[in-house]
Structure formats: structure tokens, C-alpha cells
Design a protein around this motif. Structure first.
Motif, short mmCIF file in Angstrom:
data_model
loop_
_atom_site.label_atom_id
_atom_site.label_comp_id
_atom_site.label_asym_id
_atom_site.label_seq_id
_atom_site.Cartn_x
_atom_site.Cartn_y
_atom_site.Cartn_z
N ASP A 417 -2.99 6.24 16.79
CA ASP A 417 -1.82 7.05 17.46
C ASP A 417 -0.86 7.40 16.29
O ASP A 417 -0.91 7.41 15.40
N PRO A 418 0.33 8.19 16.84
CA PRO A 418 1.33 8.67 16.04
C PRO A 418 1.92 7.74 14.95
O PRO A 418 2.60 8.10 13.94
N TRP A 419 1.92 6.31 15.61
CA TRP A 419 2.57 5.24 14.70
C TRP A 419 1.68 4.45 13.81
O TRP A 419 1.89 4.02 12.69
N PHE A 420 0.50 4.08 14.56
CA PHE A 420 -0.55 3.30 13.83
C PHE A 420 -1.82 3.49 13.93
O PHE A 420 -2.43 4.40 14.81
N MET A 421 -2.75 3.24 12.98
CA MET A 421 -4.26 3.56 12.95
C MET A 421 -4.87 2.20 12.90
O MET A 421 -4.91 1.36 11.83
N GLN A 423 -8.55 0.70 12.80
CA GLN A 423 -10.18 1.26 12.74
C GLN A 423 -11.02 0.48 13.45
O GLN A 423 -12.03 0.90 13.87
N ASN A 424 -10.55 -0.85 13.35
CA ASN A 424 -11.62 -1.90 14.17
C ASN A 424 -10.78 -2.83 14.79
O ASN A 424 -10.27 -3.89 14.01
N THR A 425 -10.70 -3.07 16.00
CA THR A 425 -9.79 -3.98 16.79
C THR A 425 -10.57 -5.48 16.75
O THR A 425 -10.02 -6.27 17.06
N LYS A 426 -11.89 -5.70 16.26
CA LYS A 426 -12.48 -6.66 16.31
C LYS A 426 -12.36 -7.51 14.78
O LYS A 426 -12.89 -8.42 14.88
N ASP A 427 -11.91 -6.58 13.91
CA ASP A 427 -11.64 -7.47 12.79
C ASP A 427 -10.23 -8.30 12.75
O ASP A 427 -9.46 -7.89 13.60
N SER A 428 -9.92 -8.95 11.48
CA SER A 428 -8.66 -9.55 11.59
C SER A 428 -7.49 -8.63 10.78
O SER A 428 -6.40 -9.29 10.52
N LYS A 429 -7.98 -7.68 10.15
CA LYS A 429 -6.82 -6.79 9.49
C LYS A 429 -5.87 -5.91 10.26
O LYS A 429 -6.06 -5.65 11.48
N GLN A 430 -4.81 -6.04 9.72
CA GLN A 430 -3.49 -5.50 10.49
C GLN A 430 -3.94 -3.93 10.68
O GLN A 430 -4.35 -3.19 9.73
N SER A 431 -3.29 -3.37 11.77
CA SER A 431 -3.45 -1.83 11.85
C SER A 431 -2.50 -1.31 10.71
O SER A 431 -1.36 -1.78 10.36
N GLU A 432 -2.86 -0.02 10.23
CA GLU A 432 -2.15 0.72 9.37
C GLU A 432 -1.24 1.62 9.65
O GLU A 432 -1.31 2.35 10.59
N PRO A 433 0.10 1.82 9.15
CA PRO A 433 0.97 2.78 9.63
C PRO A 433 0.27 4.19 9.56
O PRO A 433 -0.36 4.25 8.47
N ASN A 434 0.52 5.12 10.51
CA ASN A 434 0.16 6.70 10.21
C ASN A 434 1.33 7.44 9.60
O ASN A 434 2.15 7.53 9.88
N MET A 435 0.63 7.42 8.13
CA MET A 435 1.54 8.40 7.38
C MET A 435 1.24 9.82 7.29
O MET A 435 1.66 10.64 6.34
N GLN A 436 0.14 10.29 8.18
CA GLN A 436 0.08 11.64 8.14
C GLN A 436 -0.39 12.25 7.04
O GLN A 436 -0.15 13.24 6.47
N VAL A 437 -1.34 11.53 6.13
CA VAL A 437 -1.80 11.91 5.11
C VAL A 437 -3.32 12.43 5.02
O VAL A 437 -3.63 13.38 4.69
N THR A 438 -4.14 11.50 5.54
CA THR A 438 -5.42 11.84 5.90
C THR A 438 -5.59 12.83 7.07
O THR A 438 -4.77 12.97 7.91
N HIS A 444 -4.22 12.67 14.62
CA HIS A 444 -3.65 11.58 15.75
C HIS A 444 -2.13 11.64 15.33
O HIS A 444 -1.49 10.50 15.96
N ALA A 445 -1.46 12.44 15.04
CA ALA A 445 0.08 12.47 14.85
C ALA A 445 0.67 12.99 16.09
O ALA A 445 1.99 12.74 16.33
N HIS A 446 -0.27 13.49 16.98
CA HIS A 446 0.32 14.11 18.37
C HIS A 446 -0.24 13.51 19.56
O HIS A 446 -0.33 14.06 20.50
N HIS A 447 -1.20 12.44 19.44
CA HIS A 447 -1.52 11.99 20.54
C HIS A 447 -2.05 10.35 20.24
O HIS A 447 -2.43 10.19 19.23
N LEU A 448 -2.36 9.52 21.33
CA LEU A 448 -3.06 8.32 21.15
C LEU A 448 -4.52 8.58 21.61
O LEU A 448 -4.78 9.13 22.60
N HIS A 449 -5.40 7.88 20.81
CA HIS A 449 -6.82 7.94 20.78
C HIS A 449 -7.26 6.66 20.85
O HIS A 449 -7.19 5.76 20.29
N ILE A 450 -8.20 6.36 22.06
CA ILE A 450 -9.03 5.16 21.99
C ILE A 450 -10.54 5.47 21.76
O ILE A 450 -10.75 6.59 22.41
#
Length: 458
Positions: A417-421, A423-438, A444-450
Motif C-alpha cells: 500500500d502507499p505506506w508499507f510493503m 512481501q510475505n505475511t507468513k514470515d517474521s520480517k517487519q513490513s518495509e515503508p513504501n519509499m516509492q523508489v522501486t 502501489h503509491a496510489h492504492h492498496l493491493h492484497i
């Protein structure tokens, strides 16, 4: 066998028994190779299984394989005269496999089938067409038969499973309320309009809740399929668990409405939407899920970014300033690291040379570079903390609660989503902030995707 035992049958070998020889015809092996060229995505990974003479090979009995759309190849060896075909995309799921495509029957030579994505509205069939033969080493024998076949929007739709109401319940996450189940089923029995209202009755611990869902279509399917409507062809090709996740999350965070902006589509982005495992949300209650201002402000002036003066649009002016300073700190850190690497290389070279004066100068340079690299690391961490604080402070509560609920759903595998990315909800890693670089962050700077979790498809 003892001396008194008699055999039940006895025989003698006959000499020159030519009439007793049975001729057995052995068909030679042939290779069938499929090459995929997806022109609408650089990183497409397409689910597939192989069938021979109408029967799926044992290796794919309970799973699918994946082939790259960027020139990916898959090869199977069969006997001459056997018919090879593929099940692709969500139709490759073990429960489906109803639409075999790109069938070929090798004859005197091996076969290569080149499958190329073709944009626009086309009614081409998936039947491969013989193109040319490749000459052998001596030029007098043909090595392989080369076929070509299109991958159009119509064919994408053909290999995208259209779910039925009977297939809904087994694919819903545990705990889905009866109101949500009913709403999801209505999508597959056929909606009469693009607006769906869900009424969940009151319970002892909470009042009644109502959610209005608005479905909007994207241009992609309309531009690339010869006969298509959202309600009849688009919505039912999405995994039921995706809808249940969105509806449940919205009801839990007391959001009165959501806008689902993209469902199934054939020729845009990753495989998730094409396989019916992707859903996009552009509006959550009163929040437009858009933070493009963050990067656009830096493009205007990276040294003195001020924002647009509107602090109610998900990006405050204070956040823009904090993000600009964080970006500058990142650049300083990269520069400091580069100098540290260069200083280390110089010191290594000086030590090999053995000249004392040169070694001393190199040591001084390395010590200075090491100190500056640490300062740059500390500054980057400090600026990141300030940006995190400003970003979180400006995020609407409904967006936070909506994301939190979706991340808890067993059906959700990815959330961007525009705030966080994530990649895998099943692992223990924290979501990364969306810096709009890649490219994925920018998308996904303008919508949420599941992305729905269905390991038998993806």
C-alpha cells in the motif's frame, strides 16, 4: 523339483523358428519445447502443468510449476504421435484444469512452440501455427518444427478459472461471518450492479454494522478482451478468499465503505491479478489511498521540499521535510561507505608495498573514513526515526486498522500500500515503508493491493 514330480507342461526349442518372431514398433522420442514471451511485464511468472494425450503428467498431480514470461522455456519428451498440451494460470490448479491450450503433436521432428503476448482485442485461437523448419547440420535434414501462437486477452481469460458459488465456502478463511459469506457468494451467482451492501446484524458485544462496496473496472480488460463485462467476467475470476478478507477487515475497523478498483485483469502487472489472486482498494472510508505527493514533492525541490500545504491528504508538510532530510542522509551514507571502501583498498595496497610514509597516510585516511561512515550511519538512523514518526502521525486511523486486519487474515499472502510493503505475511520480517523508489513501490503509491494465498496456483 524331485525326480517323481512331472511338469504340467513341456516344450522343445524349434530350430529356425522364423514364424514365431513378433515385430514390435518402437516410436522414437520427441522433444516439445514451449517458449513464452510476455510483452506486458518484465517479471511475469506463469503457472503451468503439462498434459500428454489428455492426461496431466504425474509430476504435476497436486501442484503447478512456473515458467518465466521473459523467454522462459519448458520442455517435455514424449513419443512421436503423442499430443502435448498445457494448462496455464489459475486453470492449472489441480481442482480445475478444464481448458487445455497450445496443443501440438510431434511427428518426424522435435517441436518448438513460441507463445507471444499480443495486446488489443483479438479472437485468435490458441492453436499453434507451423512457421518454419530449422535445417540440420548438413542442410539436408530438418531438425525441428517451429510453431507460433498468440497469448491474447481472450486466451488469458480462457485460462483464468471462473469460480462458482459452490466453490466459495471451502476457500473462505476460518471465522468468516455468515453476512460476509452471503455477500461473497452473491458475486459468483451474479451481481445486478457494481455496488454491494453488506449488513451484519448486531451481537451482544457490538452493534450492527453496514459496509458498502463499490467495484470499479480498469481499462486493461476492456481494452484487451473482445467480449467482457466486470460483473459477469471480471469479478467471478477472483479467488473468494480475497473478497472475504477485504469485507471482513472493513467491517472490523468500522469503515462504512470501500472502493475496489481492480480485480481480475489479463495483461498488466504481475501474475497475481491475472491468476485471480490480486485485489486493489483505492478508497477506504474517507481515505483516498494515495501518497504520490511524497515523491513528487522531492522531484520539485529535493533541497527544500515543502509539500502542497494540505495536511489532510495522507502526506503532511512536516513529513515531506523529514523525508527529504532522510533521503539526503541516505545519500551521505552511501558516499561515506564508498570512501571507506576506497580507503580500505588504499591501505591494503600500502601495506603490500611496505613504505612506511605511505602506510601512515593510508591509515590516517582509513581512520577518518571510518569515523565519517559511523557518523553517517547514526545520522541516517536519526533521520529515519523522524520520518517514521511524521509518516505514522499523518496516516488516517482507518487505513492503519484496515491494514492491521488484513495482515492477520490467513488468506492474505502479500500486502502493498502507499505506506508499507509486506512481501510475505507468513514470515517474521517487519513490513518495509513504501519509499516509492522501486517500480513495485511506485505502482502501489496510489492504492492498496492484497495477494491471496493459494499455493496450488502460486
Amino acid at each position: 523339483m524331485n525326480a517323481t514330480t512331472k511338469p504340467a507342461v513341456s516344450s522343445k526349442t524349434k530350430s529356425a523358428n522364423e514364424g514365431g518372431i513378433t515385430a514390435v514398433s518402437v516410436k522414437p522420442p520427441r522433444k516439445v519445447t514451449y517458449v513464452f514471451k510476455a510483452t506486458t511485464s518484465d517479471n511475469l511468472s506463469i503457472p503451468y502443468v503439462v498434459a500428454v494425450d489428455g492426461k496431466v503428467l504425474a509430476a504435476y498431480a497436486g501442484r503447478t510449476a512456473r515458467v518465466s514470461g521473459k523467454g522462459g522455456r519448458l520442455t517435455v519428451t514424449v513419443q512421436q504421435g503423442q499430443r502435448v498440451s498445457l494448462y496455464l494460470n489459475s486453470d492449472a490448479h489441480p481442482d480445475f484444469r478444464k481448458q487445455p491450450v497450445y496443443a501440438v503433436t510431434p511427428g518426424e521432428r522435435d517441436v518448438v512452440v513460441s507463445i507471444t503476448e499480443k495486446k488489443g482485442k483479438h479472437k485468435d485461437t490458441d492453436v499453434p501455427v507451423l512457421q518454419a523448419n530449422t535445417a540440420g547440420a548438413q542442410g539436408d535434414a530438418k531438425k525441428e518444427d517451429v510453431y507460433a501462437a498468440p497469448l491474447t486477452g481472450d486466451i488469458w481469460m480462457k485460462v483464468s478459472h471462473k469460480y462458482t458459488a459452490d466453490e466459495v465456502e471451502p476457500r473462505l478463511p476460518n471465522g468468516t461471518s455468515s453476512a460476509v459469506q452471503k455477500a461473497v457468494k452473491s458475486i459468483y451467482t451474479g451481481l445486478s450492479s457494481s455496488t454491494l451492501v453488506i449488513n451484519e446484524p448486531a451481537k451482544a458485544e457490538r452493534p450492527a454494522r453496514t459496509l458498502t462496496v463499490k467495484f470499479t473496472d480498469s481499462n486493461n480488460p476492456k481494452d484487451n478482451i473482445s467480449s467482457y463485462t466486470l460483473l459477469a467476467d471480471g469479478l467471478p475470476r477472483v479467488h473468494p478468499g480475497g473478497y472475504a478478507a477485504l469485507f471482513t477487515a472493513a467491517l472490523e475497523c468500522k469503515t462504512p465503505s470501500i472502493t475496489v478498483s481492480s480485480c481480475w485483469r489479463p495483461m498488466l502487472g504481475s501474475i497475481a491479478h491475472r491468476a485471480g489472486l490480486g485485489l486493489d482498494v483505492s478508497v477506504v472510508g474517507g481515505t483516498n489511498m494515495n501518497r504520490q505527493e511524497l515523491r513528487r514533492s522531492l522531484k520539485v525541490s529535493s533541497s527544500s521540499s515543502k509539500g502542497n500545504g494540505d495536511d489532510k491528504d495522507n502526506v503532511t508538510d512536516a513529513e515531506v521535510r523529514a523525508f527529504s532530510e532522510y533521503e539526503q542522509a541516505i545519500a551521505q551514507k552511501k558516499k561515506a561507505d564508498a570512501e571507506l571502501d576506497a580507503a580500505a583498498a588504499t591501505l591494503k595496497s600500502a601495506n603490500k608495498g611496505g613504505e612506511a610514509q605511505r602506510i601512515m597516510a593510508a591509515q590516517e585516511r582509513f581512520a577518518e573514513a571510518e569515523k565519517n561512515a559511523k557518523l553517517a550511519t547514526d545520522l541516517r538512523a536519526k533521520k529515519r526515526a523522524v520520518w517514521d514518526q511524521q509518516r505514522d502521525a499523518g496516516e488516517p486511523l482507518q487505513a492503519k486498522l484496515f491494514r492491521a486486519s488484513l495482515l492477520e487474515c490467513s488468506c492474505v499472502r502479500q500486502l502493498f500500500d502507499p505506506w508499507f510493503m509486506e512481501q510475505n505475511t507468513k514470515d517474521s520480517k517487519q513490513s518495509e515503508p513504501n519509499m516509492q523508489v522501486t517500480s513495485n513501490e511506485t505502482l502501489h503509491a496510489h492504492h492498496l493491493h492484497i495477494t491471496v494465498d493459494d499455493p496450488k496456483i502460486l
